[in-house]
Design a protein around this motif. Structure first.
Motif, PDB file in Angstrom:
ATOM      1  N   ASP A  26      -3.238  -5.977  -9.516  1.00  0.00           N
ATOM      2  CA  ASP A  26      -4.738  -5.698  -9.273  1.00  0.00           C
ATOM      3  C   ASP A  26      -4.630  -4.570  -8.324  1.00  0.00           C
ATOM      4  O   ASP A  26      -4.047  -4.504  -7.259  1.00  0.00           O
ATOM      5  CB  ASP A  26      -5.349  -6.941  -8.675  1.00  0.00           C
ATOM      6  N   CYS A  36     -12.432   3.938  -9.274  1.00  0.00           N
ATOM      7  CA  CYS A  36     -11.421   4.289  -8.426  1.00  0.00           C
ATOM      8  C   CYS A  36     -10.496   5.382  -8.997  1.00  0.00           C
ATOM      9  O   CYS A  36     -10.653   5.976 -10.268  1.00  0.00           O
ATOM     10  CB  CYS A  36     -10.616   3.026  -7.875  1.00  0.00           C
ATOM     11  N   ASN A  52      -9.028   4.158 -12.063  1.00  0.00           N
ATOM     12  CA  ASN A  52     -10.047   3.888 -13.547  1.00  0.00           C
ATOM     13  C   ASN A  52     -11.214   4.737 -13.259  1.00  0.00           C
ATOM     14  O   ASN A  52     -12.487   4.238 -12.982  1.00  0.00           O
ATOM     15  CB  ASN A  52     -10.100   2.502 -13.385  1.00  0.00           C
ATOM     16  N   THR A  89      -1.748  -5.171  -5.779  1.00  0.00           N
ATOM     17  CA  THR A  89      -1.311  -6.874  -5.439  1.00  0.00           C
ATOM     18  C   THR A  89      -0.984  -7.450  -6.581  1.00  0.00           C
ATOM     19  O   THR A  89      -1.726  -7.390  -7.699  1.00  0.00           O
ATOM     20  CB  THR A  89      -2.957  -7.287  -5.020  1.00  0.00           C
ATOM     21  N   GLU A 120       0.914  -1.262  -0.181  1.00  0.00           N
ATOM     22  CA  GLU A 120      -0.158   0.020   0.101  1.00  0.00           C
ATOM     23  C   GLU A 120       0.809   1.246  -0.030  1.00  0.00           C
ATOM     24  O   GLU A 120       2.026   1.153   0.620  1.00  0.00           O
ATOM     25  CB  GLU A 120      -0.850   0.027   1.259  1.00  0.00           C
ATOM     26  N   ILE A 123      -5.822  -5.020 -13.268  1.00  0.00           N
ATOM     27  CA  ILE A 123      -7.029  -4.834 -13.165  1.00  0.00           C
ATOM     28  C   ILE A 123      -7.111  -3.680 -12.218  1.00  0.00           C
ATOM     29  O   ILE A 123      -6.554  -3.380 -11.097  1.00  0.00           O
ATOM     30  CB  ILE A 123      -7.487  -6.105 -12.315  1.00  0.00           C
ATOM     31  N   ALA A 124      -8.240  -2.666 -12.195  1.00  0.00           N
ATOM     32  CA  ALA A 124      -8.497  -1.812 -11.396  1.00  0.00           C
ATOM     33  C   ALA A 124     -10.230  -1.644 -11.746  1.00  0.00           C
ATOM     34  O   ALA A 124     -10.622  -1.365 -12.651  1.00  0.00           O
ATOM     35  CB  ALA A 124      -7.778  -0.229 -11.922  1.00  0.00           C
ATOM     36  N   PRO A 125     -10.822  -1.350 -10.435  1.00  0.00           N
ATOM     37  CA  PRO A 125     -11.849  -1.247 -10.448  1.00  0.00           C
ATOM     38  C   PRO A 125     -12.574   0.095 -10.964  1.00  0.00           C
ATOM     39  O   PRO A 125     -11.958   1.148 -10.837  1.00  0.00           O
ATOM     40  CB  PRO A 125     -12.444  -1.291  -8.905  1.00  0.00           C
ATOM     41  N   ARG A 126     -13.667  -0.019 -11.568  1.00  0.00           N
ATOM     42  CA  ARG A 126     -14.143   1.409 -12.315  1.00  0.00           C
ATOM     43  C   ARG A 126     -14.609   2.120 -11.317  1.00  0.00           C
ATOM     44  O   ARG A 126     -15.390   1.606 -10.382  1.00  0.00           O
ATOM     45  CB  ARG A 126     -15.196   0.670 -13.312  1.00  0.00           C
ATOM     46  N   THR A 132      -7.367  -3.156  -6.986  1.00  0.00           N
ATOM     47  CA  THR A 132      -8.690  -3.140  -5.964  1.00  0.00           C
ATOM     48  C   THR A 132      -8.029  -2.854  -4.686  1.00  0.00           C
ATOM     49  O   THR A 132      -7.170  -3.470  -4.162  1.00  0.00           O
ATOM     50  CB  THR A 132      -9.068  -4.681  -5.840  1.00  0.00           C
ATOM     51  N   GLY A 133      -8.884  -1.923  -3.932  1.00  0.00           N
ATOM     52  CA  GLY A 133      -8.599  -1.316  -2.640  1.00  0.00           C
ATOM     53  C   GLY A 133      -8.061  -0.136  -2.653  1.00  0.00           C
ATOM     54  O   GLY A 133      -7.962   0.810  -1.932  1.00  0.00           O
ATOM     55  N   THR A 134      -7.813   0.627  -3.799  1.00  0.00           N
ATOM     56  CA  THR A 134      -7.456   1.912  -4.128  1.00  0.00           C
ATOM     57  C   THR A 134      -8.622   2.804  -3.837  1.00  0.00           C
ATOM     58  O   THR A 134      -9.662   2.276  -4.155  1.00  0.00           O
ATOM     59  CB  THR A 134      -6.877   2.278  -5.632  1.00  0.00           C
TER      60      THR A 134
END
Length: 605
Positions: A287, A347, A350, A276, A254, A342-345, A289-291
């Motif tokens: 990945d 965040c 992204n 990650t 992080e 991978i990046a959640p839309r 995710t968590g951003t």
């Protein structure tokens, strides 16, 4: 109507020697493009800092060659720019014709951000589209809500960041679209400089088009494409071999960015970047995710294509294919094949249009920095401690009716690395621009550089110390305005393997009329200035690598002699005793102190 290459296309087998000869020729084409662009440009950000990119792509938008002395953040996004152009043209029912020249800067169609304008030329051979000649460059102004193309940190959406060009034709079938050029001149500050730089990009693209056609005529199209395919396969193979050498598993880290520290809204500051890494044989998944979620009305969001992907790819190449440790691997689209991102839309990494993104550079450095921290778990000798982020300032004003704009990049620093100290006073990670000479600034602008030096006594202590950032004072000689984007005023670069953290940066305004110094956050929107006012930028200093008590006493003494370290810090942080009168190393006292395990809990600021 444009005619693309037929698919599937059976290419001939090619021997390695011919492939390397063609690779050298392609690189020569890209280098000539970059040289022409730098020599013809008006602005110092292109001419001196080399904040531009030049590349040749095939008809499938795969990068075949790039100009090696331009910057990763300009070069890497070029295939994405071109794919975004084609997507936009398809949506609007547009086509390419011989003689077309495209203008593109839409950050949600592949562009890195609005000020990085892409200029592309489709390369035709006998009415067949065989590739693209493409350049990108950072421009001083793009018609945004406040002067300059950086520090627009109060932009509430993408429209406030400046003019958005989505695959606009500057030339159509060889005919200049004069209305577009008029619009550029009428809506951009310092338009003579900006339009001149765009014209330089067009000229550089024409050079690339001509040279690529000459290469195709010499060797034949199938041979050139076969060589390019072989080189992309080779680059992919080398990246896969590098990934395979790492142990399978999942590794996380992080990082944090300041965000807007002076904003009362907690959702706009102390923002997390989560990375990650999953390794499975020769495949790697990154990945995010968590951003932290995107900020809808502040421009520190990062385009997934054009910023985030480039931060990741340049870090992986630097860490896994370090040219100091292995043979050079060609830079092309083959390198990215083994990697999935991978990046959640929605965040920060992204965002959803029209979230603003113009100040995406410094947050993107933290994406790269955090990825490096995760990779430290599997490639400890290939990474550095935490980096000191850069700051980007915009200076502007009007002299009579002449509007001037200047962009200044304050260098950061690298963390210590295995076997070497961190680099001092350099632009970090994917930006990698050169600093602008003081002589150039003072010769062309109503500005004076009154201080420019490395920071003393502030790098992260370690077996290999962190790099030193810089202090830079720029004074206004006439009324004007300025703005700033940056990171690292709160979160210090991280130390690693028992190395100490580095030190955060800072921003100050020096007002001679009031004899006062005002502290500012790492980013602020456009503010008016008076003659004599000075902006001081202080770079963060890199984190240390390894335990400080393992550092050679001779190297500690060298740092003291160079003025990088005080005698007191040498004793406190490194357990090294130096005589204050003679500056001689006291070996006996040093051995005794180190045996006692003397070490400061935290590095000095």
């Amino acid at each position: 109507m444009t005619v693309a290459l037929p698919k599937p296309r059976q290419l001939p087998k090619i021997d390695p020697v011919t492939a390397q000869v063609i690779a050298g020729a392609l690189n020569g084409v890209a280098l000539e493009m970059g040289h022409k662009l730098a020599r013809m440009s008006y602005s110092s950000i292109i001419r001196e800092s080399e904040d531009f990119g030049a590349a040749i792509l095939d008809a499938d938008c795969r990068q075949l060659a790039e100009c090696a002395y331009s910057t990763p953040l300009q070069l890497g996004p070029i295939p994405g720019y071109m794919r975004g152009v084609l997507k936009a043209m398809e949506e609007d029912g547009e086509e390419f014709y011989p003689g077309d020249v495209i203008l593109h800067n839409h950050a949600y169609y592949g562009a890195s951000h609005g000020p990085d304008i892409g200029i592309g030329i489709p390369i035709f051979r006998e009415d067949q589209l065989i590739g693209y000649s493409f350049t990108t460059a950072h421009h001083l102004d793009i018609g945004s809500s406040s002067p300059g193309s950086c520090g627009i940190v109060d932009a509430v959406d993408a429209f406030a960041e400046g003019l958005q060009f989505k695959a606009v034709k500057l030339y159509e079938k060889g005919v200049k679209n004069r209305q577009v050029w008029r619009m550029l001149r009428q809506n951009i500050r310092s338009s003579q400089v900006v339009v001149g730089d765009i014209e330089a990009q067009v000229a550089a693209c024409r050079v690339g088009e001509q040279r690529f056609l000459e290469l195709v005529e010499q060797y034949g199209l199938d041979t050139v494409l076969a060589a390019s395919e072989a080189l992309m396969d080779y680059s992919e193979r080398m990246m896969r071999q590098a990934i395979e050498r790492l142990p399978d598993g999942t590794y996380a880290a992080e990082g944090f960015i300041d965000g807007f520290l002076d904003d009362p809204d907690p959702a706009k500051k102390d923002l997390k970047i989560a990375v990650t890494v999953t390794i499975d044989g020769s495949d790697m998944t990154i990945d995010l995710t968590g951003t932290a979620p995107q900020i809808d009305d502040r421009p520190i969001n990062m385009p997934f294509v054009g910023t985030v992907d480039i931060a990741i790819f340049v870090t992986l190449r630097s860490v896994l294919l370090d040219t100091a440790l292995m043979a050079y691997v060609p830079q092309n689209s083959g390198l990215i094949r083994p990697v999935q991102i991978i990046a959640p839309r929605g965040c920060l990494a992204n965002p959803i249009y029209p979230a603003p993104v113009i100040a995406r550079c410094c947050p993107g450095n933290i994406v790269a920095d955090t990825l490096m921290k995760a990779l430290a778990q599997v490639a400890p000798q290939n990474i550095s401690g935490g980096i000191g982020n850069i700051k980007v300032a915009s200076y502007s004003g009007a002299l009579d009716e002449d509007y001037w704009v200047y962009m200044d990049i304050t260098e950061g620093s690298y963390g210590g690395r295995y076997g070497k100290d961190g680099m001092d006073g350099v632009d970090t990670l994917y930006a990698n621009t050169r600093n602008n000479p003081i002589e150039d600034i003072e010769a062309h602008l109503p500005l004076r550089v009154t201080r420019y030096e490395l920071i003393e006594d502030a790098s992260g202590a370690g077996k290999w110390r962190g790099g030193l950032g810089s202090i830079r004072d720029i004074q206004f000689l006439s009324p004007g305005q300025m703005s700033l984007e940056g990171e690292g005023n709160k979160y210090a670069p991280w130390g690693i393997f028992e190395g100490c953290d580095g030190t955060p940066g800072g921003v100050k305004i020096l007002n001679p009329d009031e004899d006062s110094i005002q502290d500012l956050p790492s980013k602020f929107p456009c503010r008016k200035t008076k003659p004599g006012e000075t902006l001081r930028t202080i770079s963060p200093c890199g984190g240390g690598y390894g335990h400080p008590l393992e550092r050679s006493p001779a190297l500690v003494r060298e740092d003291v002699l160079d003025g990088f370290l005080s005698i007191e810090s040498a004793r406190r942080d490194y357990g090294v005793v130096i005589d204050s009168a003679t500056l001689a190393l006291d070996d006996a006292a040093t051995a005794s102190l180190r045996q006692a395990g003397n070490r400061s809990a935290t590095p000095p600021f």
